[in-house]
Design an enzyme around this catalytic site. Structure first.
Site, PDB file in Angstrom:
ATOM      1  N   LYS A  11     -23.264 -10.478 -20.922  1.00  0.00           N
ATOM      2  CA  LYS A  11     -23.269 -12.073 -21.050  1.00  0.00           C
ATOM      3  C   LYS A  11     -24.313 -12.542 -21.975  1.00  0.00           C
ATOM      4  O   LYS A  11     -25.049 -11.812 -22.303  1.00  0.00           O
ATOM      5  CB  LYS A  11     -23.285 -12.808 -19.727  1.00  0.00           C
ATOM      6  CG  LYS A  11     -22.086 -12.569 -18.577  1.00  0.00           C
ATOM      7  CD  LYS A  11     -22.558 -13.156 -17.404  1.00  0.00           C
ATOM      8  CE  LYS A  11     -21.271 -13.164 -16.352  1.00  0.00           C
ATOM      9  NZ  LYS A  11     -21.766 -13.920 -15.196  1.00  0.00           N
ATOM     10  N   TYR A  51     -12.773 -18.862 -16.756  1.00  0.00           N
ATOM     11  CA  TYR A  51     -13.207 -18.905 -15.324  1.00  0.00           C
ATOM     12  C   TYR A  51     -12.539 -20.079 -14.456  1.00  0.00           C
ATOM     13  O   TYR A  51     -13.218 -20.556 -13.605  1.00  0.00           O
ATOM     14  CB  TYR A  51     -14.627 -19.218 -15.649  1.00  0.00           C
ATOM     15  CG  TYR A  51     -15.646 -17.972 -15.529  1.00  0.00           C
ATOM     16  CD1 TYR A  51     -15.890 -17.192 -14.429  1.00  0.00           C
ATOM     17  CD2 TYR A  51     -16.539 -17.771 -16.622  1.00  0.00           C
ATOM     18  CE1 TYR A  51     -16.658 -15.989 -14.414  1.00  0.00           C
ATOM     19  CE2 TYR A  51     -17.478 -16.719 -16.706  1.00  0.00           C
ATOM     20  CZ  TYR A  51     -17.381 -15.886 -15.723  1.00  0.00           C
ATOM     21  OH  TYR A  51     -18.397 -14.648 -15.679  1.00  0.00           O
ATOM     22  N   PHE A  59     -21.247 -25.375  -9.832  1.00  0.00           N
ATOM     23  CA  PHE A  59     -21.598 -24.629 -10.953  1.00  0.00           C
ATOM     24  C   PHE A  59     -20.725 -24.327 -12.065  1.00  0.00           C
ATOM     25  O   PHE A  59     -21.134 -23.774 -13.128  1.00  0.00           O
ATOM     26  CB  PHE A  59     -22.217 -23.119 -10.364  1.00  0.00           C
ATOM     27  CG  PHE A  59     -21.230 -22.131  -9.768  1.00  0.00           C
ATOM     28  CD1 PHE A  59     -20.518 -21.382 -10.733  1.00  0.00           C
ATOM     29  CD2 PHE A  59     -20.935 -21.966  -8.613  1.00  0.00           C
ATOM     30  CE1 PHE A  59     -19.424 -20.313 -10.377  1.00  0.00           C
ATOM     31  CE2 PHE A  59     -20.218 -21.043  -8.143  1.00  0.00           C
ATOM     32  CZ  PHE A  59     -19.311 -20.426  -9.014  1.00  0.00           C
ATOM     33  N   ARG A  87     -18.423  -2.855 -10.474  1.00  0.00           N
ATOM     34  CA  ARG A  87     -19.129  -3.807  -9.630  1.00  0.00           C
ATOM     35  C   ARG A  87     -20.279  -3.317  -9.081  1.00  0.00           C
ATOM     36  O   ARG A  87     -21.217  -3.997  -8.857  1.00  0.00           O
ATOM     37  CB  ARG A  87     -18.212  -4.630  -8.868  1.00  0.00           C
ATOM     38  CG  ARG A  87     -17.101  -5.329  -9.782  1.00  0.00           C
ATOM     39  CD  ARG A  87     -16.177  -6.409  -8.930  1.00  0.00           C
ATOM     40  NE  ARG A  87     -17.357  -7.436  -8.114  1.00  0.00           N
ATOM     41  CZ  ARG A  87     -17.350  -8.570  -8.655  1.00  0.00           C
ATOM     42  NH1 ARG A  87     -16.977  -9.024  -9.614  1.00  0.00           N
ATOM     43  NH2 ARG A  87     -18.252  -9.385  -7.914  1.00  0.00           N
ATOM     44  N   THR A  93     -23.983 -10.503  -7.325  1.00  0.00           N
ATOM     45  CA  THR A  93     -24.080 -11.648  -8.288  1.00  0.00           C
ATOM     46  C   THR A  93     -25.518 -12.109  -8.371  1.00  0.00           C
ATOM     47  O   THR A  93     -25.909 -12.643  -9.687  1.00  0.00           O
ATOM     48  CB  THR A  93     -23.137 -12.823  -7.601  1.00  0.00           C
ATOM     49  OG1 THR A  93     -21.994 -12.429  -7.134  1.00  0.00           O
ATOM     50  CG2 THR A  93     -23.103 -13.994  -8.807  1.00  0.00           C
ATOM     51  N   ARG A 104     -27.715  -5.973 -12.576  1.00  0.00           N
ATOM     52  CA  ARG A 104     -28.240  -7.314 -12.443  1.00  0.00           C
ATOM     53  C   ARG A 104     -29.564  -7.071 -11.920  1.00  0.00           C
ATOM     54  O   ARG A 104     -30.649  -7.997 -12.201  1.00  0.00           O
ATOM     55  CB  ARG A 104     -27.360  -7.854 -11.364  1.00  0.00           C
ATOM     56  CG  ARG A 104     -26.026  -8.399 -12.355  1.00  0.00           C
ATOM     57  CD  ARG A 104     -25.052  -8.864 -11.243  1.00  0.00           C
ATOM     58  NE  ARG A 104     -23.718  -9.552 -12.191  1.00  0.00           N
ATOM     59  CZ  ARG A 104     -22.737  -9.970 -11.482  1.00  0.00           C
ATOM     60  NH1 ARG A 104     -22.250  -9.458 -10.401  1.00  0.00           N
ATOM     61  NH2 ARG A 104     -22.103 -10.561 -11.998  1.00  0.00           N
ATOM     62  N   ASN A 114     -26.664 -13.714 -15.243  1.00  0.00           N
ATOM     63  CA  ASN A 114     -26.826 -12.520 -14.442  1.00  0.00           C
ATOM     64  C   ASN A 114     -26.054 -11.280 -15.294  1.00  0.00           C
ATOM     65  O   ASN A 114     -25.944 -10.279 -14.745  1.00  0.00           O
ATOM     66  CB  ASN A 114     -26.300 -12.692 -13.305  1.00  0.00           C
ATOM     67  CG  ASN A 114     -24.804 -12.955 -13.026  1.00  0.00           C
ATOM     68  OD1 ASN A 114     -24.125 -13.297 -14.321  1.00  0.00           O
ATOM     69  ND2 ASN A 114     -24.187 -12.936 -11.971  1.00  0.00           N
ATOM     70  N   HIS A 117     -20.481  -9.537 -16.386  1.00  0.00           N
ATOM     71  CA  HIS A 117     -19.093 -10.102 -15.560  1.00  0.00           C
ATOM     72  C   HIS A 117     -18.345  -8.684 -15.486  1.00  0.00           C
ATOM     73  O   HIS A 117     -18.109  -7.736 -16.423  1.00  0.00           O
ATOM     74  CB  HIS A 117     -18.400 -10.930 -16.357  1.00  0.00           C
ATOM     75  CG  HIS A 117     -16.974 -11.113 -15.910  1.00  0.00           C
ATOM     76  ND1 HIS A 117     -16.583 -11.959 -14.580  1.00  0.00           N
ATOM     77  CD2 HIS A 117     -15.755 -10.445 -16.118  1.00  0.00           C
ATOM     78  CE1 HIS A 117     -15.302 -11.761 -14.448  1.00  0.00           C
ATOM     79  NE2 HIS A 117     -14.763 -10.892 -15.277  1.00  0.00           N
ATOM     80  N   GLU A 128      -7.578 -10.376 -17.125  1.00  0.00           N
ATOM     81  CA  GLU A 128      -8.657 -10.480 -18.013  1.00  0.00           C
ATOM     82  C   GLU A 128      -8.865  -9.603 -19.237  1.00  0.00           C
ATOM     83  O   GLU A 128      -9.376 -10.021 -20.290  1.00  0.00           O
ATOM     84  CB  GLU A 128     -10.047 -10.178 -17.260  1.00  0.00           C
ATOM     85  CG  GLU A 128     -10.186 -11.302 -16.182  1.00  0.00           C
ATOM     86  CD  GLU A 128     -11.262 -11.149 -15.305  1.00  0.00           C
ATOM     87  OE1 GLU A 128     -12.051 -10.085 -15.310  1.00  0.00           O
ATOM     88  OE2 GLU A 128     -11.623 -11.802 -14.110  1.00  0.00           O
TER      89      GLU A 128
HETATM   90  N1  UDP Z   1     -22.324 -18.203 -10.487  1.00  0.00           N
HETATM   91  C1  UDP Z   1     -23.384 -19.237 -10.423  1.00  0.00           C
HETATM   92  N2  UDP Z   1     -23.860 -19.768  -9.340  1.00  0.00           N
HETATM   93  C2  UDP Z   1     -23.198 -19.187  -7.911  1.00  0.00           C
HETATM   94  C3  UDP Z   1     -22.112 -18.566  -8.085  1.00  0.00           C
HETATM   95  C4  UDP Z   1     -22.027 -17.889  -9.380  1.00  0.00           C
HETATM   96  O1  UDP Z   1     -23.932 -19.753 -11.500  1.00  0.00           O
HETATM   97  O2  UDP Z   1     -23.653 -19.661  -7.096  1.00  0.00           O
HETATM   98  C5  UDP Z   1     -22.027 -17.783 -11.783  1.00  0.00           C
HETATM   99  C6  UDP Z   1     -22.403 -16.382 -12.059  1.00  0.00           C
HETATM  100  O3  UDP Z   1     -22.785 -16.208 -13.622  1.00  0.00           O
HETATM  101  C7  UDP Z   1     -21.358 -15.510 -11.730  1.00  0.00           C
HETATM  102  C8  UDP Z   1     -20.270 -16.531 -12.115  1.00  0.00           C
HETATM  103  O4  UDP Z   1     -20.411 -17.804 -11.937  1.00  0.00           O
HETATM  104  O5  UDP Z   1     -21.382 -14.068 -12.000  1.00  0.00           O
HETATM  105  C9  UDP Z   1     -18.780 -15.724 -11.231  1.00  0.00           C
HETATM  106  O6  UDP Z   1     -19.189 -15.969  -9.780  1.00  0.00           O
HETATM  107  P1  UDP Z   1     -18.400 -15.027  -8.972  1.00  0.00           P
HETATM  108  O7  UDP Z   1     -18.698 -15.331  -7.457  1.00  0.00           O
HETATM  109  O8  UDP Z   1     -17.118 -14.643  -9.425  1.00  0.00           O
HETATM  110  O9  UDP Z   1     -19.734 -13.671  -9.125  1.00  0.00           O
HETATM  111  P2  UDP Z   1     -19.380 -12.391  -9.746  1.00  0.00           P
HETATM  112  O10 UDP Z   1     -17.918 -11.922  -9.840  1.00  0.00           O
HETATM  113  O11 UDP Z   1     -19.566 -12.266 -11.423  1.00  0.00           O
HETATM  114  O12 UDP Z   1     -20.510 -11.476  -9.082  1.00  0.00           O
HETATM  115 MG    MG Z   2     -16.226 -12.902 -10.143  1.00  0.00          MG
END
Ligand code: UDP
Ligand code: MG
Length: 140
Positions: A11, A51, A59, A87, A93, A104, A114, A117, A128
């Protein structure tokens, strides 16, 4: 476990801080192989479409602006159980909740910025990967 492919994005916060190599090394050390890779600068429209599942979340606007703020490196990673392994290597996250040694935990600036992705399911990985790459660009 089956050989899988998953979509990874390094990212904007990470490309900006020149962390691409350190992040790829974490995946390679875990047995994942980079079978496609490119550096691109997403438009806000492209980031918003990628997204789209988060459109209703508070957010979303910030996430889209952030993802279009600097270049990203999009990659397809291949290996045994690649979707879950990617993951696991990324960590939770929110970096405050991420396990020691994860991407992370070591690199993320915040829950939003973070550093990485990764696809969260087989269906997401298929969508994707096709979002960014043609079949000809996947070289295993
Ligand atoms: N995100 C954020 N605030 C939140 C949750 C998610 O800014 O409370 C952002 C963060 O960059 C995250 C992305 O949105 O990686 C996608 O969210 P997701 O819940 O899919 O998390 P991930 O799969 O990336 O762990
Ligand atoms: Mg996600």
């Amino acid at each position: 476990m089956a050989i899988e492919r998953t979509l990874s994005i390094i990212k904007p916060d990470a490309t900006k801080r020149n962390l691409t190599g350190k992040i790829v090394a974490k995946f390679e050390d875990a047995g994942l192989r980079v079978v496609a890779s490119k550096r691109i600068h997403l438009t806000a429209a492209q980031a918003g479409e990628f997204y789209a599942e988060h459109q209703a979340r508070g957010f979303y606007g910030e996430l889209v602006a952030y993802m279009a703020s600097e270049p990203v490196v999009v990659q397809v990673l291949e290996g045994e159980g690649a979707i879950a392994k990617n993951r696991e290597v990324m960590g939770a996250t929110d970096p405050a909740e991420a396990a020691p040694g994860t991407i992370r935990k070591e690199f993320a600036l915040s829950k939003g910025e973070n550093s990485a992705h990764g696809s969260d399911s087989e269906a997401a990985a298929a969508r994707e990967i096709a979002f960014f790459f043609s079949g000809l660009e996947l070289v295993g």
